[in-house]
Design a protein around this motif. Structure first.
Motif, PDB file in Angstrom:
ATOM      1  N   GLU A 160       1.237  -1.242   0.112  1.00  0.00           N
ATOM      2  CA  GLU A 160      -0.273   0.427  -0.218  1.00  0.00           C
ATOM      3  C   GLU A 160       0.884   0.987  -0.023  1.00  0.00           C
ATOM      4  OE1 GLU A 160      -3.467   0.417  -0.394  1.00  0.00           O
ATOM      5  OE2 GLU A 160      -2.961  -2.151  -0.772  1.00  0.00           O
ATOM      6  N   THR A 161       0.218   2.428  -0.315  1.00  0.00           N
ATOM      7  CA  THR A 161       1.272   3.747  -0.167  1.00  0.00           C
ATOM      8  C   THR A 161       0.761   4.533   0.856  1.00  0.00           C
ATOM      9  OG1 THR A 161      -0.856   5.084  -1.712  1.00  0.00           O
ATOM     10  CG2 THR A 161       0.963   3.902  -2.772  1.00  0.00           C
ATOM     11  N   TYR A 165      -0.413   5.236   6.651  1.00  0.00           N
ATOM     12  CA  TYR A 165      -0.902   4.842   7.954  1.00  0.00           C
ATOM     13  C   TYR A 165      -0.724   2.906   7.426  1.00  0.00           C
ATOM     14  CZ  TYR A 165      -5.222   3.294  10.789  1.00  0.00           C
ATOM     15  OH  TYR A 165      -5.699   2.748  11.789  1.00  0.00           O
ATOM     16  N   LEU A 166      -1.361   3.246   6.374  1.00  0.00           N
ATOM     17  CA  LEU A 166      -0.897   1.533   6.469  1.00  0.00           C
ATOM     18  C   LEU A 166      -0.024   1.039   6.171  1.00  0.00           C
ATOM     19  CD1 LEU A 166      -3.952   1.283   3.385  1.00  0.00           C
ATOM     20  CD2 LEU A 166      -4.586   0.865   5.794  1.00  0.00           C
ATOM     21  N   LEU A 167       1.081   1.382   6.189  1.00  0.00           N
ATOM     22  CA  LEU A 167       2.374   1.011   5.950  1.00  0.00           C
ATOM     23  C   LEU A 167       3.226   0.814   7.753  1.00  0.00           C
ATOM     24  CD1 LEU A 167       3.817   2.851   3.257  1.00  0.00           C
ATOM     25  CD2 LEU A 167       3.543   0.439   3.224  1.00  0.00           C
ATOM     26  N   ALA A 178      -6.479  11.032  -3.884  1.00  0.00           N
ATOM     27  CA  ALA A 178      -4.815  10.695  -3.064  1.00  0.00           C
ATOM     28  C   ALA A 178      -3.529  10.608  -4.340  1.00  0.00           C
ATOM     29  CB  ALA A 178      -4.902   9.560  -1.970  1.00  0.00           C
ATOM     30  N   TRP A 179      -2.546  10.952  -3.378  1.00  0.00           N
ATOM     31  CA  TRP A 179      -1.173  10.744  -4.574  1.00  0.00           C
ATOM     32  C   TRP A 179      -0.309  10.734  -3.116  1.00  0.00           C
ATOM     33  CZ3 TRP A 179       3.200  13.206  -4.586  1.00  0.00           C
ATOM     34  CH2 TRP A 179       4.389  12.856  -5.689  1.00  0.00           C
ATOM     35  N   ARG A 180       0.214   9.931  -3.729  1.00  0.00           N
ATOM     36  CA  ARG A 180       1.845   9.802  -2.812  1.00  0.00           C
ATOM     37  C   ARG A 180       2.897   8.425  -3.498  1.00  0.00           C
ATOM     38  NH1 ARG A 180       4.452   5.995   1.593  1.00  0.00           N
ATOM     39  NH2 ARG A 180       5.646   7.454   2.272  1.00  0.00           N
TER      40      ARG A 180
END
Length: 684
Positions: free
Chosen positions: A16-17, A20-22, A465-467
């Motif tokens: 994931e990007t 928080y999930l990471l 969203a962009w990351r």
């Protein structure tokens, strides 16, 4: 239901990007991101879904993670009984909105971490927020909750189905707000008077602890002061701004405001810093400075913009800066809330030497501290600025402490770019740039806008969203509304037609994919989003202004800027869709109400003359130095460039000089060529 764990399942968050999930990629919990695969697995195994929603800067999310999600015994229970799904509420505000509403329907207060239990179809049947590992705080321990929910789902399906049906029906009803007629200015006046009476007369802000900035309410009060001359309303806002700006919620060394205060005095912040909070507070600070010219507001504007441009510039996959703004700074560092920001008296003595006593006296530094044995810097006991020499001395002290603080372990940083939050900051930064004559700020706002427009659109549709080079998730209503507002703000300050055309294009997308043809108003999600159980629709502000409230402002400005009556008709239909909600609860409707005022009270300021001429700049300086919440500004080479139905259409420069016209309704002032005359007309 199977009683064994599928050995092939494992934590799926590593790719994931979302920061928080990471954060949860190494948990022993078999987390999955929200999506068709996770829902299909729940159906295949006939297991309920445990949905956990949070965000990277959330302190209590970290606490629950450390206590439960990192614990192998708790994880074993979760993996045995549930399909576990992690969601970043900043990446998927649509999902968060649905399940927060579901929790409220269960009679519980919302917040994060959000812990919801769903059927395999994603339908909620029970939930809560933070659960401790052991019974405490009046809450059951999380393992006990897991066992109880699993038992009910397995043995008492009728209870589950009953809850599902009740919640689902209620969610559908919430997407049908109460309609009524027009909202007039007298109604808004009455609401402003009632809200002013709720402001804490000693500390400012609404209510008691915890205390949130609530910019929409403060803007409504300030507008009431500007339009009606209600001095008590101005005093309420100024008290709040001063206490916030001198309290611990403000970072006196690095600039920027924390999310909220846990006490009624604004002393103890929840230390996370959010882009959207600072955008909205920046708006208020600019208004307050324009009206009062008080140095405190100017100082806080410069410090907050300094923080933004120094610490909140997002990065690409190679860690190179990009032009857009990052989302949040965490409350925690080294596993402790606020550790990065607090001090003790010995540190201050060692760093500041002979200046330490003065600094400690004014910034509430004392042995034993003012919070959990440490000191949160604040000037609540000495909120008024002192003489220039003393303030300069204090500024040097702050610089020394800031340099020392830079070597500490920094809080976590969520560097994803969110279209809606960037839109709010772009508009606020552009307004600040004009008010303080800071062209570099306007350039930064334009660059951020270009990034979102050019990088976060696919086939004319925004992404949310962009990351680090990756785009995620369809745009919400808030994304389009905030970015369209930013486009119109940049159009006013640059005159570049491309901004106006982009705003019109985005509104066209929103009308096509988000408008409710049956009941009016805009849905939060587009009509082609297929992974939500209901399309929510409301005009309630949360920590952010509501998308429907912002869209009302966008439609209003487009009507006045283009002369197109269709935008006004759409704006009036939008008001009618939500006007009945005032009888239920007007407090969260302030953004909508503020833009109702804009629609009915717009001040159109037209300057006819070359934008780059010195005379035009002198007139613009007067416009930007005045607090005009209902201002709609156009600079045109000649009046023929205005829409034919504009009250200033066909008006020309007088005596060959740049000339201003101040218009309300269909009536305009006489030609104004002198800055002093324009200042007088704007005040009138």
């Amino acid at each position: 239901m199977p009683d064994t764990i599928d050995p092939a399942r494992e934590n799926q968050l590593a790719n994931e990007t979302s920061p928080y999930l990471l954060q949860h990629k190494s948990n022993p919990v078999d987390w999955q991101p929200w999506g068709t695969e996770a829902l299909a697995e729940a159906k295949r195994e006939d297991k309920p879904i445990l949905l956990s929603v949070g965000y990277a800067a959330c302190h209590w999310c970290h606490v629950m993670a450390h206590e439960s999600f990192e614990d192998s015994d708790v994880a074993e229970l979760m993996n045995r009984h549930f399909v576990n799904i992690k969601v970043d509420r900043e990446e998927r505000p649509d999902l968060d909105s649905i399940y927060q509403q579901a929790l409220a329907l269960l009679g519980q207060h919302g917040g994060w971490p959000l812990t919801m239990f769903l059927t395999p179809d994603g339908e909620p049947f029970w939930g809560g927020t933070y659960f401790p590992k052991q019974d405490m705080y009046g809450r059951p321990g999380f393992p006990r909750v897991l066992e109880a929910i699993a038992q009910v789902y397995r043995d008492e399906p009728d209870k589950v189905h009953k809850n599902v049906a009740a919640i689902q029906n209620a969610l559908q009803d919430l997407a049908k707000p109460q309609r009524a007629g027009v909202i007039d200015l007298a109604t808004i006046d009455g609401i402003a008077d009632r809200l002013a009476g709720e402001i804490d007369p000693q500390n400012g802000g609404l209510g008691s602890a915890p205390k949130f900035p609530q910019p929409g309410i403060l803007k409504l009060l300030w507008r009431s002061y500007i339009r009606r001359g209600q001095a008590t309303h101005r005093e309420a806002v100024e008290l709040t701004l001063r206490q916030m700006s001198q309290g611990g919620i403000y970072d006196h060394l690095g600039g920027g405001y924390a999310r909220y205060a846990v006490d009624e005095r604004w002393l103890v912040p929840h230390f996370e810093k959010m882009l959207y909070d600072n955008a909205q507070i920046l708006d208020l600070l600019v208004w307050a400075w324009q009206d009062t010219k008080k140095p405190l507001y100017r100082q806080r504007v410069y410090e907050t913009v300094g923080w933004l441009l120094r610490e909140m510039i997002a990065r690409d996959a190679d860690s190179h800066p990009v032009d857009a703004f990052a989302a949040t700074l965490d409350a925690d560092s080294e596993g402790e809330e606020g550790k990065f920001y607090v001090w003790d008296a010995d540190e201050i003595d060692r760093i500041l030497g002979e200046d330490a006593e003065l600094f400690k006296q004014l910034y509430d530094v004392r042995p034993g501290g003012n919070w959990e044995g440490k000191t949160i810097l604040n000037r609540l006991h000495n909120p008024n600025l002192l003489d220039k020499a003393t303030e300069n001395r204090l500024a040097e002290c702050r610089k020394k402490l800031f340099e020392v603080r830079k070597d500490r372990v920094r809080p976590g940083w969520d560097d994803k770019v969110l279209a809606d939050w960037n839109g709010l900051m772009i508009a606020a930064l552009a307004e600040a740039a004009a008010a303080f004559e800071e062209p570099a700020w306007l350039e930064a706002a334009q660059a951020a806008f270009a990034f979102v427009r050019d990088t976060m659109q696919v086939d004319g549709r925004l992404k949310h969203a962009w990351r680090r080079g990756k785009l995620n998730h369809p745009a919400t209503l808030d994304d389009y509304a905030s970015m369209a507002k930013a486009a119109l703000t940049l159009f006013e300050h640059t005159g570049q037609a491309a901004y106006l055309e982009q705003a019109k294009a985005w509104v066209s997308v929103v009308d096509r994919h988000y408008w409710d043809e049956e009941d009016g108003g805009y849905f939060f999600t587009a009509d082609d989003v297929d992974d939500v159980i209901v399309r929510t629709k409301h005009a309630h502000d949360s920590a952010q202004p509501s998308g429907n409230g912002l869209m009302l402002g966008v439609l209003t400005r487009l009507h006045y800027l283009t002369g197109d009556s269709g935008y006004r008709e759409q704006a009036e239909a939008l008001i009618q869709a939500f006007s009945g909600e005032l009888e239920r609860n007007f407090v969260p409707l302030c953004t909508l109400l503020n833009n109702v005022e804009l629609l009915n009270n717009a001040m159109q300021v037209v300057i006819v003359g070359p934008r780059d001429a010195a005379e035009t700049a002198a007139l613009l300086r007067e416009v930007h130095s005045a607090c005009l919440p209902d201002r709609i500004l156009q600079v045109v080479a000649d009046g023929d460039a205005l829409p034919s139905n504009h009250p200033a259409a066909s008006k020309q420069m007088a005596e060959g000089r740049a000339t201003a016209f101040v218009c309300r309704g269909q009536t305009c002032s006489l030609p104004i060529m002198e800055p002093a005359g324009l200042a007088q007309a704007l005040r009138a």
